[in-house]
Design a protein around this motif. Structure first.
Motif, short mmCIF file in Angstrom:
data_model
loop_
_atom_site.label_atom_id
_atom_site.label_comp_id
_atom_site.label_asym_id
_atom_site.label_seq_id
_atom_site.Cartn_x
_atom_site.Cartn_y
_atom_site.Cartn_z
N LEU A 111 -10.32 79.53 8.74
CA LEU A 111 -9.05 78.98 8.27
C LEU A 111 -8.98 77.50 8.63
N GLY A 112 -9.54 77.13 9.77
CA GLY A 112 -9.59 75.72 10.15
C GLY A 112 -10.44 74.90 9.21
N VAL A 113 -11.54 75.48 8.73
CA VAL A 113 -12.39 74.80 7.76
C VAL A 113 -11.62 74.53 6.47
N ALA A 140 -8.65 70.72 2.95
CA ALA A 140 -7.40 70.40 2.25
C ALA A 140 -6.83 69.06 2.68
N PHE A 141 -6.96 68.73 3.96
CA PHE A 141 -6.38 67.48 4.49
C PHE A 141 -7.40 66.39 4.71
N ASP A 142 -8.64 66.63 4.25
CA ASP A 142 -9.69 65.63 4.31
C ASP A 142 -9.93 65.12 5.74
N ILE A 143 -10.08 66.07 6.66
CA ILE A 143 -10.46 65.74 8.03
C ILE A 143 -11.79 66.42 8.32
N SER A 144 -12.37 66.13 9.46
CA SER A 144 -13.67 66.71 9.78
C SER A 144 -13.57 68.22 9.95
N MET A 203 -11.11 82.62 4.04
CA MET A 203 -12.08 82.73 2.96
C MET A 203 -11.43 82.45 1.61
N VAL A 204 -10.22 83.00 1.40
CA VAL A 204 -9.51 82.75 0.14
C VAL A 204 -9.16 81.27 0.01
N ALA A 205 -8.69 80.67 1.11
CA ALA A 205 -8.30 79.26 1.08
C ALA A 205 -9.49 78.35 0.79
N VAL A 206 -10.64 78.65 1.40
CA VAL A 206 -11.84 77.86 1.13
C VAL A 206 -12.25 77.98 -0.33
N SER A 258 -9.84 72.87 -4.23
CA SER A 258 -10.32 72.22 -5.45
C SER A 258 -11.09 70.94 -5.12
N GLY A 259 -12.08 70.67 -5.95
CA GLY A 259 -12.83 69.43 -5.82
C GLY A 259 -13.86 69.42 -4.71
#
Length: 267
Positions: free
Chosen positions: A45-47, A52-56, A98-101, A105-106
């Motif tokens: 979920l952290g990945v 989504a927020f363009d962080i590492s 897993m769903v969020a990953v 998009s993009g």
């Protein structure tokens, strides 16, 4: 080219093993096996959050691993069943992650690499991150070793000695979350718990002191990494699972040796 890849992969695996050995000993002593799995699953979920927020990815995985670990600790301190809390939070976080990953998009990302690791393509920056994280974990455990042992043996004894068992648990939580975050690249979120637990479990029968167990668990983790990587090169299989298979073989060998020793002592 192959040699350089193998060297980088070996260094990455050894870095994780140096952190996982002593920390895994505490996981075994405190019976926190499911706790480590829940923390690892939450990192998916952290990945997704990182993408989504363009962080590492490391930052996102570390943040969610800490949140999960603290959440489970909070629930269990309020009297809720440990197994129930871990089951609900662990599988929910894994599924949502897993769903969020998948819906991000993009961004194209290899799901199997998240689940099983991608140690054979680590770069110099990854090595710096892994060894830096391992150094922090090792320093935390070194700093609080006696206090952590006391709190593990008996929370009441720790309180009598002027220690706060919750503080020691928090330190273990941070160390576990950091280990999970740096180990994603090596063995993936599904196998991190195995690298923490199996070498420590294999070392336990041959350890007369906590320090000896931590050292043997670390050595066992390093051996598992090198043997697993060699098998992955030779048989063209996934490196993460191969490392865990090597650790499992080490555990079986440990049990066989222990059984032989028991038979000889009875005879």
């Amino acid at each position: 080219m192959l040699d350089s890849l193998f060297v980088r992969a070996s260094l990455a695996g050894i870095g994780v093993a140096l952190a996982a050995g002593p920390l895994g000993s505490f996981v075994v002593w405190r019976r926190m096996a499911y706790f480590s799995d829940a923390t690892a699953h939450a990192s998916i979920l952290g990945v997704a959050m990182a993408l989504a927020f363009d962080i590492s990815i490391f930052s996102g995985a570390l943040l969610m691993a800490i949140i999960m670990a603290l959440g489970v600790q909070s629930l269990t301190s309020r009297g809720r069943s440990m197994d129930t809390a871990l089951g609900v939070l662990s599988y929910s976080a894994l599924a949502i992650g897993m769903v969020a990953v998948s819906l991000t998009s993009g961004v194209r990302i290899d799901i199997s690499a998240l689940l099983f690791g991608e140690i054979l393509i680590v770069q110099g920056a990854d090595l710096a991150l892994i060894w830096g994280g391992a150094a922090v974990v090792f320093a935390l455990l070194w700093w609080r070793w006696s206090a952590l042992l006391t709190a593990t043996v008996s929370p009441e004894l720790a309180q009598a000695a002027g220690l706060n068992p919750r503080v020691e648990q928090f330190i273990l939580t941070i160390a576990l979350a950091l280990t999970v975050a740096v180990a994603i690249k090596v063995v993936g979120v599904l196998l991190i718990g195995a690298l923490l637990i199996i070498p420590a479990a294999a070392a336990r029968p041959f350890s007369s002191t906590p320090e000896r167990m931590a050292v043997l668990a670390t050595v066992g983790g390093v051996v598992s990494v090198l043997v697993g990587l060699s098998a992955a090169w030779e048989f063209d299989v996934l490196a993460g699972p191969a490392i865990v298979c090597a650790a499992a073989a080490l555990f079986v060998t440990s049990m066989l040796v222990q059984g032989v020793r028991a038979l000889r002592s009875d005879g």
